[in-house]
Write an enzyme that holds these catalytic residues in place. Sequence first.
Site, short mmCIF file in Angstrom:
data_model
loop_
_atom_site.label_atom_id
_atom_site.label_comp_id
_atom_site.label_asym_id
_atom_site.label_seq_id
_atom_site.Cartn_x
_atom_site.Cartn_y
_atom_site.Cartn_z
N SER A 165 47.97 44.80 -14.99
CA SER A 165 48.63 45.87 -14.25
C SER A 165 49.78 46.51 -15.01
O SER A 165 50.30 47.54 -14.58
CB SER A 165 49.16 45.34 -12.91
OG SER A 165 50.32 44.57 -13.10
N LYS A 203 56.72 43.22 -12.70
CA LYS A 203 56.57 44.63 -12.32
C LYS A 203 57.83 45.41 -12.69
O LYS A 203 58.89 44.84 -12.94
CB LYS A 203 56.35 44.75 -10.80
CG LYS A 203 54.99 44.25 -10.32
CD LYS A 203 53.86 45.13 -10.78
CE LYS A 203 52.52 44.65 -10.23
NZ LYS A 203 52.14 43.34 -10.77
#
Length: 244
Positions: A165, A203
């Site tokens: 991701s 993230k």
Amino acid sequence: MLTRKQQELLLLISRRLQEDGVPPSFDEMKDALNLKSKSGIHRLITALEERGFIKRLPNRARALEVIRLPDAFASQPAAAETTKASPPPRARGFSPSVIEGDLSRKPAPRRAEDDGEISVSIPVMGRIAAGVPISAIQDHSHNVAVPPDMIGFGRHFALSVSGDSMIEAGIFDGDTVIIRETNSADAGDIVVALVDEEEATLKRLRRRGNSIALEAANPAYETRIFSQDRVKVQGRLVGLIRRY
């Protein structure tokens, strides 16, 4: 005010710098001060550095510099300094020196001198998801050596990346990320975030009003938004290691 061992070590380093141009190895320091392990030398050097008597220099073998001596010795020529410690044995050839960190204080780095290169050994604490969050950070599994200029000050740990991701941020599955331990971060920082006390993920941090957004760097993944009380920052990305 220095302890006897701290003073002995400081004078030993100063004398060897005057005589040979380089400080003694950590093996020689350990033997000269009659200590059982080099972790004791690590603690003494750290104490001397914190008190402003010595400085560690990056990217140099045996990178120690004496900044000042105790007042009782400051007026004496450095070459004439003496110490109660017995003279260290002369090594034949190059002898790598290691400062072993005290692993009881997570994650006390270990500085290693190897063939003239200085590296810092930090603990790898398991795997981190760069995708849908996986279980929280695991226990210390092994160590990884990194250049000292990668980490700077503070406590650090490493994590192995699982998932894709964050590929548009240059972070790929199987990479090892170097994390500076902190509980705060600025918007836009890539962080290790703990969600609901049980899920850890890597993230980019964004703030949206009173909420926190954990943003992927891959359009295949959605940005996840949480209330502030559900997210705790565990650390901020400062470096990355990739093996080919």
